[in-house]
Scaffold this motif. Structure first.
Motif, short mmCIF file in Angstrom:
data_model
loop_
_atom_site.label_atom_id
_atom_site.label_comp_id
_atom_site.label_asym_id
_atom_site.label_seq_id
_atom_site.Cartn_x
_atom_site.Cartn_y
_atom_site.Cartn_z
N VAL A 192 0.84 -1.20 0.00
CA VAL A 192 0.00 0.00 0.00
C VAL A 192 0.88 1.26 0.00
O VAL A 192 0.61 2.23 -0.72
CB VAL A 192 -0.96 -0.01 1.21
CG1 VAL A 192 -1.67 1.33 1.35
CG2 VAL A 192 -1.98 -1.12 1.06
N ALA A 193 1.96 1.21 0.79
CA ALA A 193 2.87 2.36 0.84
C ALA A 193 3.45 2.65 -0.54
O ALA A 193 3.59 3.81 -0.94
CB ALA A 193 3.99 2.10 1.85
N LEU A 194 3.77 1.60 -1.28
CA LEU A 194 4.34 1.78 -2.62
C LEU A 194 3.29 2.34 -3.57
O LEU A 194 3.57 3.24 -4.36
CB LEU A 194 4.86 0.45 -3.16
CG LEU A 194 6.20 -0.02 -2.60
CD1 LEU A 194 6.52 -1.42 -3.09
CD2 LEU A 194 7.30 0.94 -3.04
N VAL A 195 2.07 1.78 -3.48
CA VAL A 195 1.00 2.23 -4.39
C VAL A 195 0.70 3.71 -4.17
O VAL A 195 0.41 4.45 -5.11
CB VAL A 195 -0.27 1.36 -4.17
CG1 VAL A 195 -1.47 1.98 -4.84
CG2 VAL A 195 -0.03 -0.05 -4.70
N ILE A 196 0.80 4.18 -2.92
CA ILE A 196 0.56 5.58 -2.62
C ILE A 196 1.84 6.41 -2.85
O ILE A 196 1.82 7.48 -3.44
CB ILE A 196 0.10 5.76 -1.15
CG1 ILE A 196 -1.26 5.12 -0.95
CG2 ILE A 196 0.06 7.23 -0.75
CD1 ILE A 196 -2.39 5.82 -1.65
#
Lengths: 234, 316
Positions: B90-94
Motif C-alpha cells: 500500500v505504501a508503494l502504491v501511494i
C-alpha cells in the motif's frame, strides 16, 4: 559529444523551446546566450532530464536521453550547475559536495574527488564545515560548481553562473569557468552576460524567444553588427 | 553519552523484577510498543514526508495478523510478515505516484489522510469478517504460547522492550546512512537533489517502506498484546493524529524523541480517561489538538529537540 536536434519543450500550454538544434564537441566550450525568457534555463533543464521534452532528440555520446531519468543522466557524465546555484542551504559545504558524488558509481571516489575539488577551490576547504546558505553569493557559486564536479562529469552544464552576483564576483566566477576549461572539461554555458561569456567560449548560439537565431564562433559573433548592437551595446 | 545509555538500558531491565502493579507494567508495555510505532513514523516524518497515513499501516498490520489467525488459524509468525507486506505494498502504491508527480507538503498529508480513512472504513464495512465497528478479539489460547504469540504480561514486557530497542537501532542506522543525507538534501531542494544525481523517488520510497513496515509490525504486536482490535483505535485519522502528535511533541529529530512522546501521550491518555471517565467523550482529542498546536508553534523540535539544543549550548 552532445547533439540536440529539433528540440521542443514547455510548461503546460506554454511552448518555451521549439526546433532548437545545437552540438557540443568533446573539449569545446559552447555558450547559449540570449535575453531573459528566451528559454535558456528550459534548455538546460531539458538536457539534464529535469524537464520532459515534447519533440526532438538529445543524444549524448550515442545514447538517446529520451527516457533516461535525471540521476542516470548524471551517471552518464552530464553534471548540471543549476540557475541560482540551488545549494542545499541547511547542509554544510562538505555535505553539499558529498551529494554531488551520490551516484553509486561516484561514491567510492568520494575522498579523492573531494581532495581534488578542494585543491581546485581552496576557499571551499576553509569553509567545509560552514552551512552553505550562509556563504556569500560567489562562494555559493563556487560550491555549486564544486558539487557538480564531484561526479567527474564529461560535460558540465552551467546555467547563468553570473546571475545575481556583484560585478567583481562575476569576474571571479568567470575566472573559475576558465579554470574548469583548462582542466579539460567540456562546458555548455548559458548566459545573459554576453560580452564576458564570448571571451571564454569557442562557439556560441543565440537563443531568441525559444529558438536558435544566429550561431558561430565567438569571434564571429563578437564582430557581428546585429549582435554588437543588441547584446554588447556598441 | 555511553554511560547514559547504559543506565537507561539497565533501568529498563528492572521492572519485571520490581514489586510494581500489573497496571504499571501494562502502561510500560504500551509505552514501549507505541514508542516503536512513533519512532517508525519519524523515520519518514523528519524529512518533511508528513504522513497522516500511518493509521492505515497500523490497521493493516493489526487486522491482517488477527484475521489470518481467527479465520485460517495462521500463526502470527506468518500473519505479521503478511501484514507488513500488505502495508509495504500500500505504501508503494501511494508513495510512488506521490513522488513521481511531486505531491509534497500539505498535498502529501492530504493524500495519506484519505488512505487512512479508506482503511478504517473498509474495516468497518467488512463487518462479517472484521467485526466492524464493534471490533474483534483474536482467538485465545492458554497463556504464553509462542505459536499464537500470546504471552503473559511479564513476557510481553520483554517482547516490547526488545522490539523498541530494535526500532531505535534501525532509526540510528538510517540516521547514519547515505539515505539520510540524500533525504536532507531532498527536503532542502528537491529539484537540486535530482540535478546532482540523487534518485529522489527511490530515496523517498526507501524511507517510506521502512517506516510503513515497522508501523505495521508495531500495530500487529499491539493487537496481539491488547487482544482487542477496534477500527477507531487501530486505524483511521484518530490514530494517525495521535502518532503525529506524539512524534512532534517528543521530538522527531532526536532518537529518543518519539519515546518521550509515547510517555507523554500515554500518560496523558490514561490521566484523561480516569479524569473524565465516560462523561466527556470528546475531551481527549480536544486536548490533544490544543497541545499539538501549542507544540508546533512554540516547540517545533519537540521536548527532546529543545533539551538537546540546551545541552549543546551548555557544552559550547
Amino acid at each position: 559529444m552532445l547533439e540536440v536536434s529539433g528540440l521542443e519543450a514547455g510548461y503546460g500550454s506554454f511552448r518555451a523551446l521549439h526546433d532548437v538544434s545545437l552540438t557540443v564537441a568533446a573539449g569545446e566550450a559552447v555558450a547559449v546566450v540570449g535575453p531573459n525568457g528566451a528559454g535558456k534555463t528550459t534548455l538546460m533543464r531539458t538536457v539534464s532530464g529535469l524537464l520532459g521534452r515534447r519533440a526532438g532528440r538529445i543524444v549524448f555520446e550515442g545514447t538517446d536521453l529520451a527516457t533516461v531519468p535525471p540521476h542516470r543522466i548524471v551517471e552518464l557524465g552530464i553534471a548540471h550547475v543549476p540557475e541560482n546555484r540551488r545549494l542545499f542551504p541547511r547542509l554544510t559545504v562538505e555535505e553539499n559536495l558529498k551529494m554531488g558524488a551520490f551516484s553509486p558509481a561516484a561514491r567510492p571516489h568520494f575522498a579523492e574527488r573531494l581532495e581534488w575539488v578542494y585543491s581546485l577551490f581552496p576557499r571551499m576547504r576553509e569553509r567545509r564545515a560552514q552551512v552553505a546558505g550562509t556563504m556569500s553569493g560567489g562562494e555559493q557559486q563556487m560550491c555549486a560548481i564544486g558539487r557538480a564536479l564531484m561526479s567527474k562529469p564529461k560535460l558540465l552544464l552551467m546555467d547563468e553562473p553570473s546571475a545575481g552576483l556583484a560585478p567583481v564576483i562575476v569576474d571571479q566566477v568567470f575566472d573559475l569557468v576558465r579554470r574548469i576549461r583548462q582542466e579539460g572539461f567540456t562546458v555548455l554555458i548559458v548566459e545573459q552576460n554576453v560580452r564576458q561569456v564570448l571571451e571564454l567560449v569557442d562557439r556560441a548560439y543565440v537563443l531568441e524567444v525559444g529558438t536558435i537565431g544566429k550561431s558561430g564562433t565567438a569571434a564571429e559573433l563578437k564582430s557581428d553588427p546585429a549582435i554588437r548592437e543588441a547584446y554588447l551595446g556598441i | 553519552m555511553k554511560i547514559a545509555w547504559t543506565l537507561l538500558g539497565a533501568a529498563l531491565l528492572l521492572p519485571p523484577f520490581l514489586p510494581i502493579s500489573e497496571y504499571t507494567l501494562h502502561i510500560l508495555i504500551l509505552v514501549l510498543l507505541w514508542a516503536f510505532v512513533y519512532t517508525a513514523w519519524t523515520i519518514m516524518g523528519r524529512f518533511g514526508l508528513v504522513s497522516l497515513g500511518h493509521g492505515a499501516f497500523l490497521g493493516l498490520g493489526t487486522y491482517a495478523t488477527a484475521l489470518l489467525w481467527n479465520h485460517w488459524g495462521l500463526t502470527p509468525w506468518l500473519g505479521l510478515p503478511l501484514g507488513i507486506a500488505t502495508a509495504v505494498l500500500v505504501a508503494l502504491v501511494i508513495g510512488y505516484p506521490c513522488s513521481r508527480f511531486k505531491v509534497v507538503g500539505h498535498y502529501f498529508a492530504l493524500v495519506t489522510l484519505a488512505l487512512t480513512e479508506v482503511v478504517r472504513l473498509s474495516i468497518v464495512a467488512w463487518r462479517d469478517v472484521t467485526g466492524g465497528s464493534l471490533g474483534m478479539t483474536p482467538d485465545l489460547v492458554p497463556a504464553n504460547s509462542l505459536m499464537a504469540l500470546q504471552f503473559t504480561r511479564i513476557t510481553w514486557y520483554w517482547v516490547a522492550l526488545g522490539v523498541w530497542a530494535v526500532g531505535l537501532v534501525i532509526w540510528h542506522r538510517v540516521d547514519r546512512s547515505m539515505t539520510r543525507s540524500a533525504m536532507d538534501a531532498i527536503s532542502d531542494d528537491e529539484t537540486a537533489a535530482a540535478a546532482v544525481g540523487i534518485d529522489v523517488t527511490r530515496q523517498k520510497l526507501t524511507v517510506t517502506i521502512i517506516s510503513a513496515a515497522l508501523t505495521a509490525l508495531g500495530g500487529g504486536l499491539i493487537g496481539q498484546y491488547q487482544m482487542y482490535l477496534n477500527p477507531e483505535t487501530m486505524a483511521g485519522v484518530g490514530v494517525s493524529l495521535q502518532i503525529v502528535f506524539a512524534a512532534i511533541s517528543g521530538g522527531m529529530y532526536v532518537i529518543l524523541g518519539p519515546t518521550v512522546g509515547a510517555v507523554l501521550t500515554i500518560v496523558l491518555q490514561e490521566f484523561l480517561r480516569v479524569l473524565f471517565g465516560t462523561h466527556f467523550i470528546g475531551a481527549a482529542p480536544t486536548i490533544y489538538g490544543i497541545m499539538l498546536i501549542l507544540f508546533i508553534i512554540f516547540m517545533p523540535t519537540g521536548i527532546c529537540g529543545v533539551v538537546a539544543e540546551r545541552m549543546r549550548r551548555k557544552r559550547a
